[in-house]
Design a protein around this motif. Structure first.
Motif, PDB file in Angstrom:
ATOM      1  N   LEU A 126       0.829  -1.203   0.000  1.00  0.00           N
ATOM      2  CA  LEU A 126       0.000   0.000   0.000  1.00  0.00           C
ATOM      3  C   LEU A 126       0.865   1.255   0.000  1.00  0.00           C
ATOM      4  O   LEU A 126       0.544   2.246  -0.669  1.00  0.00           O
ATOM      5  CB  LEU A 126      -0.940  -0.016   1.205  1.00  0.00           C
ATOM      6  CG  LEU A 126      -1.907   1.151   1.330  1.00  0.00           C
ATOM      7  CD1 LEU A 126      -2.816   1.243   0.104  1.00  0.00           C
ATOM      8  CD2 LEU A 126      -2.730   1.021   2.598  1.00  0.00           C
ATOM      9  N   MET A 127       1.982   1.210   0.719  1.00  0.00           N
ATOM     10  CA  MET A 127       2.891   2.351   0.725  1.00  0.00           C
ATOM     11  C   MET A 127       3.482   2.577  -0.672  1.00  0.00           C
ATOM     12  O   MET A 127       3.488   3.701  -1.179  1.00  0.00           O
ATOM     13  CB  MET A 127       4.021   2.134   1.742  1.00  0.00           C
ATOM     14  CG  MET A 127       4.975   3.300   1.818  1.00  0.00           C
ATOM     15  SD  MET A 127       6.206   3.153   3.140  1.00  0.00           S
ATOM     16  CE  MET A 127       6.766   1.487   2.996  1.00  0.00           C
ATOM     17  N   TRP A 128       3.951   1.515  -1.322  1.00  0.00           N
ATOM     18  CA  TRP A 128       4.485   1.652  -2.683  1.00  0.00           C
ATOM     19  C   TRP A 128       3.400   2.161  -3.621  1.00  0.00           C
ATOM     20  O   TRP A 128       3.645   3.029  -4.462  1.00  0.00           O
ATOM     21  CB  TRP A 128       5.000   0.321  -3.211  1.00  0.00           C
ATOM     22  CG  TRP A 128       6.077  -0.337  -2.426  1.00  0.00           C
ATOM     23  CD1 TRP A 128       6.900   0.233  -1.484  1.00  0.00           C
ATOM     24  CD2 TRP A 128       6.458  -1.706  -2.503  1.00  0.00           C
ATOM     25  NE1 TRP A 128       7.766  -0.715  -0.988  1.00  0.00           N
ATOM     26  CE2 TRP A 128       7.521  -1.912  -1.592  1.00  0.00           C
ATOM     27  CE3 TRP A 128       6.008  -2.783  -3.250  1.00  0.00           C
ATOM     28  CZ2 TRP A 128       8.132  -3.146  -1.422  1.00  0.00           C
ATOM     29  CZ3 TRP A 128       6.612  -4.019  -3.075  1.00  0.00           C
ATOM     30  CH2 TRP A 128       7.666  -4.184  -2.166  1.00  0.00           C
ATOM     31  N   THR A 129       2.202   1.598  -3.478  1.00  0.00           N
ATOM     32  CA  THR A 129       1.085   1.993  -4.340  1.00  0.00           C
ATOM     33  C   THR A 129       0.760   3.472  -4.166  1.00  0.00           C
ATOM     34  O   THR A 129       0.516   4.178  -5.151  1.00  0.00           O
ATOM     35  CB  THR A 129      -0.159   1.130  -4.039  1.00  0.00           C
ATOM     36  OG1 THR A 129       0.165  -0.237  -4.320  1.00  0.00           O
ATOM     37  CG2 THR A 129      -1.352   1.546  -4.866  1.00  0.00           C
ATOM     38  N   SER A 130       0.768   3.953  -2.939  1.00  0.00           N
ATOM     39  CA  SER A 130       0.468   5.360  -2.678  1.00  0.00           C
ATOM     40  C   SER A 130       1.465   6.277  -3.380  1.00  0.00           C
ATOM     41  O   SER A 130       1.084   7.267  -4.015  1.00  0.00           O
ATOM     42  CB  SER A 130       0.490   5.644  -1.174  1.00  0.00           C
ATOM     43  OG  SER A 130      -0.474   4.875  -0.523  1.00  0.00           O
ATOM     44  N   LEU A 131       2.747   5.946  -3.280  1.00  0.00           N
ATOM     45  CA  LEU A 131       3.777   6.765  -3.928  1.00  0.00           C
ATOM     46  C   LEU A 131       3.646   6.690  -5.444  1.00  0.00           C
ATOM     47  O   LEU A 131       3.764   7.711  -6.145  1.00  0.00           O
ATOM     48  CB  LEU A 131       5.166   6.314  -3.474  1.00  0.00           C
ATOM     49  CG  LEU A 131       5.460   6.512  -1.983  1.00  0.00           C
ATOM     50  CD1 LEU A 131       6.777   5.856  -1.609  1.00  0.00           C
ATOM     51  CD2 LEU A 131       5.452   7.974  -1.609  1.00  0.00           C
TER      52      LEU A 131
END
Length: 157
Positions: A126-131
């Motif tokens: 989710l963190m990678w996706t957000s960025l």
């Protein structure tokens, strides 16, 4: 009997002024700094992952064959495709070259990892996706090849 506790007006005003100062400072932060930091952070993750795969290709092939087990794909082809996507996507993001395309490609990689490989690692994904969504929706920012090319095209060549 009702007891009223009064907050000293001076403390309240100080807190509000401090809050307003922080909001003003953060609003002044150029979005291109956030875009650059996002690009570099995600690029580093995928670059390191690709380097690990390349460091020991036989181990990579074993991982794809016995641990990752992607459906419908030969493990060798899947390993090659994943490594190529990580290398090219990381390089493109790092430079800010076709950054939206690179973000879209790496979002696909993250989706495959989340669905088929490590579904329990959703917080990291989710963190990678957000960025990546930030870069996809807002572009690479001023500090990028995309921006330089765009300025040159607008200037007439």
């Amino acid at each position: 009997m009702t007891i009223i506790h009064a907050t000293p007006i001076g403390i309240s005003r100080t807190i509000y002024r401090l809050h307003d100062s922080v909001v003003e400072w953060t609003t002044a932060l150029p979005p291109s700094i956030v875009q650059l930091a996002s690009r570099v952070a995600v690029a580093e993750v995928f670059w390191q992952s690709a380097q690990t795969k390349l460091a020991s290709w036989p181990v990579t092939l074993q991982l794809f064959a016995f641990e990752y087990r992607l459906p419908l794909l030969d493990p060798g082809l899947a390993a090659l495709m994943a490594t190529a996507a990580e290398l090219s996507g990381a390089a493109m993001l790092g430079l800010g070259l076709l950054a939206r395309l690179a973000s879209l490609m790496l979002l696909g990689v993250v989706a495959i990892i989340q669905i088929f490989v490590y579904p329990d690692h959703w917080a990291e994904h989710l963190m990678w996706t957000s960025l990546l969504l930030l870069i996809l929706s807002r572009g690479a920012g001023v500090f990028s090849v995309d921006h330089l090319v765009s300025r040159r095209i607008r200037a007439g060549g």
